[in-house]
Design a protein around this motif. Structure first.
Motif, PDB file in Angstrom:
ATOM      1  N   LEU A  81       4.593 -25.735  85.833  1.00  0.00           N
ATOM      2  CA  LEU A  81       5.374 -26.723  86.582  1.00  0.00           C
ATOM      3  C   LEU A  81       5.903 -27.868  85.735  1.00  0.00           C
ATOM      4  CD1 LEU A  81       3.200 -27.023  89.829  1.00  0.00           C
ATOM      5  CD2 LEU A  81       5.273 -25.660  89.487  1.00  0.00           C
ATOM      6  N   ALA A  82       5.328 -28.089  84.581  1.00  0.00           N
ATOM      7  CA  ALA A  82       5.751 -29.214  83.744  1.00  0.00           C
ATOM      8  C   ALA A  82       7.228 -29.114  83.401  1.00  0.00           C
ATOM      9  CB  ALA A  82       4.920 -29.256  82.451  1.00  0.00           C
ATOM     10  N   GLY A  83       7.957 -30.198  83.634  1.00  0.00           N
ATOM     11  CA  GLY A  83       9.376 -30.236  83.320  1.00  0.00           C
ATOM     12  C   GLY A  83      10.270 -29.575  84.333  1.00  0.00           C
ATOM     13  N   ARG A  84       9.712 -29.034  85.410  1.00  0.00           N
ATOM     14  CA  ARG A  84      10.508 -28.378  86.434  1.00  0.00           C
ATOM     15  C   ARG A  84      10.608 -29.265  87.672  1.00  0.00           C
ATOM     16  NH1 ARG A  84       8.264 -23.975  83.741  1.00  0.00           N
ATOM     17  NH2 ARG A  84       9.681 -22.205  83.484  1.00  0.00           N
ATOM     18  N   SER A  85      11.563 -28.939  88.535  1.00  0.00           N
ATOM     19  CA  SER A  85      11.702 -29.627  89.814  1.00  0.00           C
ATOM     20  C   SER A  85      12.209 -28.638  90.845  1.00  0.00           C
ATOM     21  CB  SER A  85      12.666 -30.812  89.702  1.00  0.00           C
ATOM     22  OG  SER A  85      13.972 -30.369  89.355  1.00  0.00           O
ATOM     23  N   GLY A  86      11.978 -28.962  92.101  1.00  0.00           N
ATOM     24  CA  GLY A  86      12.469 -28.109  93.172  1.00  0.00           C
ATOM     25  C   GLY A  86      11.746 -26.790  93.317  1.00  0.00           C
ATOM     26  N   VAL A  87      10.503 -26.691  92.854  1.00  0.00           N
ATOM     27  CA  VAL A  87       9.750 -25.441  92.932  1.00  0.00           C
ATOM     28  C   VAL A  87       9.118 -25.308  94.321  1.00  0.00           C
ATOM     29  CG1 VAL A  87       7.815 -24.114  91.998  1.00  0.00           C
ATOM     30  CG2 VAL A  87       9.254 -25.474  90.469  1.00  0.00           C
ATOM     31  N   VAL A  88       9.312 -24.159  94.941  1.00  0.00           N
ATOM     32  CA  VAL A  88       8.577 -23.829  96.160  1.00  0.00           C
ATOM     33  C   VAL A  88       7.311 -23.096  95.727  1.00  0.00           C
ATOM     34  CG1 VAL A  88       8.579 -22.484  98.281  1.00  0.00           C
ATOM     35  CG2 VAL A  88      10.615 -23.762  97.622  1.00  0.00           C
ATOM     36  N   LEU A  89       6.179 -23.700  95.962  1.00  0.00           N
ATOM     37  CA  LEU A  89       4.887 -23.181  95.524  1.00  0.00           C
ATOM     38  C   LEU A  89       4.261 -22.416  96.686  1.00  0.00           C
ATOM     39  CD1 LEU A  89       3.154 -23.262  92.980  1.00  0.00           C
ATOM     40  CD2 LEU A  89       2.165 -25.401  93.802  1.00  0.00           C
ATOM     41  N   VAL A  90       3.996 -21.124  96.470  1.00  0.00           N
ATOM     42  CA  VAL A  90       3.514 -20.252  97.540  1.00  0.00           C
ATOM     43  C   VAL A  90       2.172 -19.660  97.125  1.00  0.00           C
ATOM     44  CG1 VAL A  90       4.090 -18.360  99.085  1.00  0.00           C
ATOM     45  CG2 VAL A  90       5.927 -19.676  97.996  1.00  0.00           C
ATOM     46  N   GLY A  91       1.142 -19.907  97.912  1.00  0.00           N
ATOM     47  CA  GLY A  91      -0.161 -19.338  97.636  1.00  0.00           C
ATOM     48  C   GLY A  91      -0.533 -18.306  98.679  1.00  0.00           C
ATOM     49  N   HIS A  92      -1.403 -17.375  98.281  1.00  0.00           N
ATOM     50  CA  HIS A  92      -1.916 -16.379  99.224  1.00  0.00           C
ATOM     51  C   HIS A  92      -3.430 -16.351  99.134  1.00  0.00           C
ATOM     52  CE1 HIS A  92      -3.017 -11.987 100.098  1.00  0.00           C
ATOM     53  NE2 HIS A  92      -2.841 -12.592 101.260  1.00  0.00           N
TER      54      HIS A  92
END
Length: 223
Positions: free
Chosen positions: A64-75
């Motif tokens: 995630l470092a340096g990124r933006s707008g990530v949809v984080l999906v866990g199961h």
């Protein structure tokens, strides 16, 4: 909510990227990746921690470092890792989606976990068994059980409460590992706008068995 740029999935204990393929195939417009971790699709190396807090921080640092707008999906137990990653890198995450989240405090003991797993397994689709066997073999039973043991002591409720954005909880109607009342309770700890979506079909393994339905929910988030 920030515009969504990409999807990062965290598999359940013992699972790997193959468990997400039917879902991600339904999201061709967005870049996507699966964070395979020790106990979650990969074998643990000596000294590697397995608790969700440490793994979440690892995801935040490495993915995630340096990124933006990530949809984080866990199961499943990957939801606990995903929430901790969102806590560690809030500026990178546009939305958090939790599919069949563990661990309901009423089912933290090994006995109750096994009972819920058996009640759910009776409703799973048999065709997924070869994929599960390959994933679990790749992870290794010893590492799988160690990761599950660490996850069952983690308080996902407190982690969700600490997030600064809503969470979307998704479950299959026949999921006894994540029953409806637990999904509703967990969503109630989230920021305003948190909610639950129960799919029309499926049990616990819906990213694999009901990928198109899960993808449809994610497209709403991404859109």
């Amino acid at each position: 909510m920030r515009p969504a740029a990409e999807v990062l999935c965290v598999p359940g204990v013992g699972l790997d990227a193959a468990a997400w393929r039917p879902t991600l195939d339904g999201l061709p417009q967005w870049p996507s990746a699966v964070a395979v971790l020790p106990g979650y699709g990969a074998r643990r190396r000596p000294g590697e921690p397995l608790d969700p807090v440490a793994l979440g921080r690892r995801v935040a640092r490495e993915r995630l470092a340096g990124r933006s707008g990530v949809v984080l999906v866990g199961h499943s137990a990957g939801c606990q890792v995903a929430v901790e990653a969102a806590r560690a890198a809030p500026g990178s995450v546009a939305a958090v989606v939790l599919i069949g989240p563990t661990t309901d405090p009423r089912a933290r003991s090994w006995r109750r976990l096994v009972v819920r797993w058996l009640r759910t397994a009776a409703h799973e689709r048999l065709w997924q068994v070869p994929t599960l066997v390959r994933s679990y073999t790749r992870t290794g039973p010893r590492h799988l059980l160690a990761a599950l043991g660490a996850a069952r002591h983690h308080d996902v409720r407190a982690a969700v409460r600490a997030l600064d954005r809503p969470v979307l909880v998704v479950r299959g109607p026949r999921d006894r590992i994540c029953p409806a009342d637990w999904a509703s309770e967990l969503a109630s700890y989230g920021a305003p706008g948190s909610r639950v979506v129960t799919l029309a079909a499926g049990a616990h393994m819906v990213p694999l068995t009901d990928g198109p339905a899960v993808a449809a929910v994610l497209r709403e988030v991404l859109g």
